[in-house]
Design a protein around this motif. Structure first.
Motif, PDB file in Angstrom:
ATOM      1  N   ALA A  20      83.526  92.026  28.267  1.00 31.69           N
ATOM      2  CA  ALA A  20      84.753  91.285  28.538  1.00 31.69           C
ATOM      3  C   ALA A  20      85.868  91.696  27.579  1.00 31.69           C
ATOM      4  O   ALA A  20      85.609  92.038  26.421  1.00 31.69           O
ATOM      5  N   SER A  21      87.088  91.647  28.078  1.00 27.09           N
ATOM      6  CA  SER A  21      88.251  91.933  27.229  1.00 27.09           C
ATOM      7  C   SER A  21      89.483  91.261  27.820  1.00 27.09           C
ATOM      8  O   SER A  21      89.509  90.924  29.005  1.00 27.09           O
ATOM      9  N   GLY A  22      90.469  91.026  26.954  1.00 28.73           N
ATOM     10  CA  GLY A  22      91.744  90.478  27.426  1.00 28.73           C
ATOM     11  C   GLY A  22      91.839  88.961  27.399  1.00 28.73           C
ATOM     12  O   GLY A  22      92.844  88.408  27.853  1.00 28.73           O
ATOM     13  N   PHE A  23      90.815  88.287  26.892  1.00 30.29           N
ATOM     14  CA  PHE A  23      90.872  86.834  26.777  1.00 30.29           C
ATOM     15  C   PHE A  23      89.935  86.408  25.643  1.00 30.29           C
ATOM     16  O   PHE A  23      89.154  87.219  25.139  1.00 30.29           O
ATOM     17  N   THR A  24      90.016  85.146  25.260  1.00 25.68           N
ATOM     18  CA  THR A  24      89.195  84.635  24.155  1.00 25.68           C
ATOM     19  C   THR A  24      87.809  84.296  24.676  1.00 25.68           C
ATOM     20  O   THR A  24      87.535  83.168  25.118  1.00 25.68           O
ATOM     21  N   PHE A  25      86.942  85.270  24.617  1.00 23.88           N
ATOM     22  CA  PHE A  25      85.604  85.189  25.236  1.00 23.88           C
ATOM     23  C   PHE A  25      84.852  83.938  24.799  1.00 23.88           C
ATOM     24  O   PHE A  25      84.247  83.256  25.633  1.00 23.88           O
ATOM     25  N   SER A  26      84.873  83.622  23.533  1.00 24.73           N
ATOM     26  CA  SER A  26      84.057  82.512  23.014  1.00 24.73           C
ATOM     27  C   SER A  26      84.497  81.159  23.555  1.00 24.73           C
ATOM     28  O   SER A  26      83.736  80.193  23.495  1.00 24.73           O
ATOM     29  N   SER A  27      85.698  81.069  24.103  1.00 20.77           N
ATOM     30  CA  SER A  27      86.202  79.796  24.613  1.00 20.77           C
ATOM     31  C   SER A  27      85.867  79.563  26.081  1.00 20.77           C
ATOM     32  O   SER A  27      86.112  78.466  26.599  1.00 20.77           O
ATOM     33  N   TYR A  28      85.341  80.570  26.742  1.00 29.06           N
ATOM     34  CA  TYR A  28      85.105  80.513  28.174  1.00 29.06           C
ATOM     35  C   TYR A  28      83.647  80.221  28.494  1.00 29.06           C
ATOM     36  O   TYR A  28      82.736  80.697  27.812  1.00 29.06           O
ATOM     37  N   ALA A  29      83.446  79.463  29.572  1.00 29.88           N
ATOM     38  CA  ALA A  29      82.130  79.374  30.187  1.00 29.88           C
ATOM     39  C   ALA A  29      81.910  80.674  30.945  1.00 29.88           C
ATOM     40  O   ALA A  29      82.751  81.082  31.740  1.00 29.88           O
ATOM     41  N   MET A  30      80.771  81.304  30.689  1.00 32.58           N
ATOM     42  CA  MET A  30      80.460  82.585  31.318  1.00 32.58           C
ATOM     43  C   MET A  30      79.265  82.421  32.244  1.00 32.58           C
ATOM     44  O   MET A  30      78.262  81.801  31.874  1.00 32.58           O
ATOM     45  N   SER A  31      79.380  82.992  33.424  1.00 28.98           N
ATOM     46  CA  SER A  31      78.334  82.822  34.428  1.00 28.98           C
ATOM     47  C   SER A  31      78.002  84.137  35.109  1.00 28.98           C
ATOM     48  O   SER A  31      78.806  85.067  35.136  1.00 28.98           O
ATOM     49  N   TRP A  32      76.814  84.147  35.657  1.00 28.30           N
ATOM     50  CA  TRP A  32      76.394  85.203  36.583  1.00 28.30           C
ATOM     51  C   TRP A  32      76.256  84.587  37.969  1.00 28.30           C
ATOM     52  O   TRP A  32      75.629  83.532  38.125  1.00 28.30           O
ATOM     53  N   TYR A  33      76.847  85.229  38.954  1.00 31.65           N
ATOM     54  CA  TYR A  33      76.697  84.889  40.355  1.00 31.65           C
ATOM     55  C   TYR A  33      76.051  86.083  41.054  1.00 31.65           C
ATOM     56  O   TYR A  33      76.056  87.201  40.545  1.00 31.65           O
ATOM     57  N   ARG A  34      75.553  85.836  42.262  1.00 32.91           N
ATOM     58  CA  ARG A  34      75.060  86.937  43.077  1.00 32.91           C
ATOM     59  C   ARG A  34      75.367  86.682  44.538  1.00 32.91           C
ATOM     60  O   ARG A  34      75.515  85.537  44.962  1.00 32.91           O
ATOM     61  N   GLN A  35      75.462  87.783  45.271  1.00 31.01           N
ATOM     62  CA  GLN A  35      75.709  87.683  46.709  1.00 31.01           C
ATOM     63  C   GLN A  35      74.851  88.706  47.430  1.00 31.01           C
ATOM     64  O   GLN A  35      75.015  89.927  47.210  1.00 31.01           O
ATOM     65  N   ALA A  36      73.959  88.202  48.261  1.00 28.97           N
ATOM     66  CA  ALA A  36      73.105  89.065  49.073  1.00 28.97           C
ATOM     67  C   ALA A  36      73.809  89.339  50.401  1.00 28.97           C
ATOM     68  O   ALA A  36      74.671  88.561  50.825  1.00 28.97           O
ATOM     69  N   PRO A  37      73.435  90.413  51.079  1.00 27.96           N
ATOM     70  CA  PRO A  37      74.074  90.737  52.363  1.00 27.96           C
ATOM     71  C   PRO A  37      73.957  89.581  53.346  1.00 27.96           C
ATOM     72  O   PRO A  37      72.878  89.025  53.547  1.00 27.96           O
ATOM     73  N   GLY A  38      75.080  89.208  53.940  1.00 27.47           N
ATOM     74  CA  GLY A  38      75.087  88.149  54.933  1.00 27.47           C
ATOM     75  C   GLY A  38      74.974  86.746  54.382  1.00 27.47           C
ATOM     76  O   GLY A  38      74.878  85.787  55.154  1.00 27.47           O
ATOM     77  N   LYS A  39      74.998  86.617  53.060  1.00 22.87           N
ATOM     78  CA  LYS A  39      74.873  85.291  52.440  1.00 22.87           C
ATOM     79  C   LYS A  39      76.096  84.985  51.581  1.00 22.87           C
ATOM     80  O   LYS A  39      76.841  85.884  51.195  1.00 22.87           O
ATOM     81  N   GLU A  40      76.257  83.704  51.266  1.00 22.45           N
ATOM     82  CA  GLU A  40      77.364  83.310  50.400  1.00 22.45           C
ATOM     83  C   GLU A  40      77.018  83.609  48.948  1.00 22.45           C
ATOM     84  O   GLU A  40      75.849  83.690  48.559  1.00 22.45           O
ATOM     85  N   ARG A  41      78.072  83.750  48.166  1.00 28.90           N
ATOM     86  CA  ARG A  41      77.869  83.960  46.735  1.00 28.90           C
ATOM     87  C   ARG A  41      77.243  82.703  46.127  1.00 28.90           C
ATOM     88  O   ARG A  41      77.661  81.589  46.434  1.00 28.90           O
ATOM     89  N   GLU A  42      76.244  82.890  45.257  1.00 31.71           N
ATOM     90  CA  GLU A  42      75.583  81.737  44.643  1.00 31.71           C
ATOM     91  C   GLU A  42      75.565  81.874  43.131  1.00 31.71           C
ATOM     92  O   GLU A  42      75.493  82.991  42.585  1.00 31.71           O
ATOM     93  N   LEU A  43      75.603  80.734  42.470  1.00 32.25           N
ATOM     94  CA  LEU A  43      75.561  80.696  41.018  1.00 32.25           C
ATOM     95  C   LEU A  43      74.132  80.932  40.544  1.00 32.25           C
ATOM     96  O   LEU A  43      73.213  80.269  41.003  1.00 32.25           O
ATOM     97  N   VAL A  44      73.964  81.849  39.609  1.00 24.91           N
ATOM     98  CA  VAL A  44      72.643  82.175  39.082  1.00 24.91           C
ATOM     99  C   VAL A  44      72.400  81.470  37.747  1.00 24.91           C
ATOM    100  O   VAL A  44      71.371  80.833  37.537  1.00 24.91           O
ATOM    101  N   ALA A  45      73.363  81.612  36.837  1.00 22.91           N
ATOM    102  CA  ALA A  45      73.194  81.034  35.501  1.00 22.91           C
ATOM    103  C   ALA A  45      74.551  80.915  34.825  1.00 22.91           C
ATOM    104  O   ALA A  45      75.455  81.708  35.101  1.00 22.91           O
ATOM    105  N   THR A  46      74.659  79.913  33.953  1.00 24.10           N
ATOM    106  CA  THR A  46      75.899  79.684  33.214  1.00 24.10           C
ATOM    107  C   THR A  46      75.603  79.482  31.737  1.00 24.10           C
ATOM    108  O   THR A  46      74.686  78.730  31.385  1.00 24.10           O
ATOM    109  N   SER A  47      76.388  80.144  30.909  1.00 23.15           N
ATOM    110  CA  SER A  47      76.372  79.903  29.470  1.00 23.15           C
ATOM    111  C   SER A  47      77.685  79.215  29.120  1.00 23.15           C
ATOM    112  O   SER A  47      78.734  79.849  29.048  1.00 23.15           O
ATOM    113  N   GLY A  48      77.583  77.882  28.956  1.00 26.23           N
ATOM    114  CA  GLY A  48      78.777  77.129  28.623  1.00 26.23           C
ATOM    115  C   GLY A  48      78.960  77.022  27.119  1.00 26.23           C
ATOM    116  O   GLY A  48      78.344  77.761  26.358  1.00 26.23           O
TER     117      GLY A  48
END
Length: 119
Positions: A24-52
């Motif tokens: 990451a760059s261009g913002f204050t990384f430590s202040s943000y909640a960071m997450s991983w999402y995923r999207q499989a073919p034909g499916k909606e994007r889903e939340l995988v994990a969050t580091s708040g």
């Protein structure tokens, strides 16, 4: 400007492991909640994990197999993925979210990295 650059995706056999990174760059990384999402073919994007700020949450489908972590000194988010299954196949996206006191949202996305689990 804000950049989120994912890496580490690829082809892996069922039961294998991968570690994704998001630089990451261009913002204050430590202040943000960071997450991983995923999207499989034909499916909606889903939340995988969050580091708040002081908390970590996972989707039920990945609990006990995936681990999210962050290095605020390196402005980098990670996702360690173990015991991978074919249903984990998707494009994985890094997300940064910050909500101000007045509810203004700063919401950024990476370009995604492909993870394919197949024998």
């Amino acid at each position: 400007q804000v950049q989120l650059v994912e890496s580490g995706g690829g082809l892996v056999q069922p039961g294998g492991s991968l570690r994704l990174s998001c630089a990451a760059s261009g913002f204050t990384f430590s202040s943000y909640a960071m997450s991983w999402y995923r999207q499989a073919p034909g499916k909606e994007r889903e939340l995988v994990a969050t580091s708040g700020i002081g908390s970590i949450t996972y989707a039920d489908s990945v609990k006990g197999r995936f681990a999210i972590s962050r290095d605020n000194a390196k402005n980098t988010l990670y996702l360690q993925m173990n015991s991978l299954k074919p249903e984990d196949t998707a494009v994985y996206y890094c997300n940064a979210l910050f909500t101000t006191f007045y509810s203004k949202k700063y919401d950024y996305w990476g370009q995604g990295t492909q993870v394919t689990v197949s024998s």
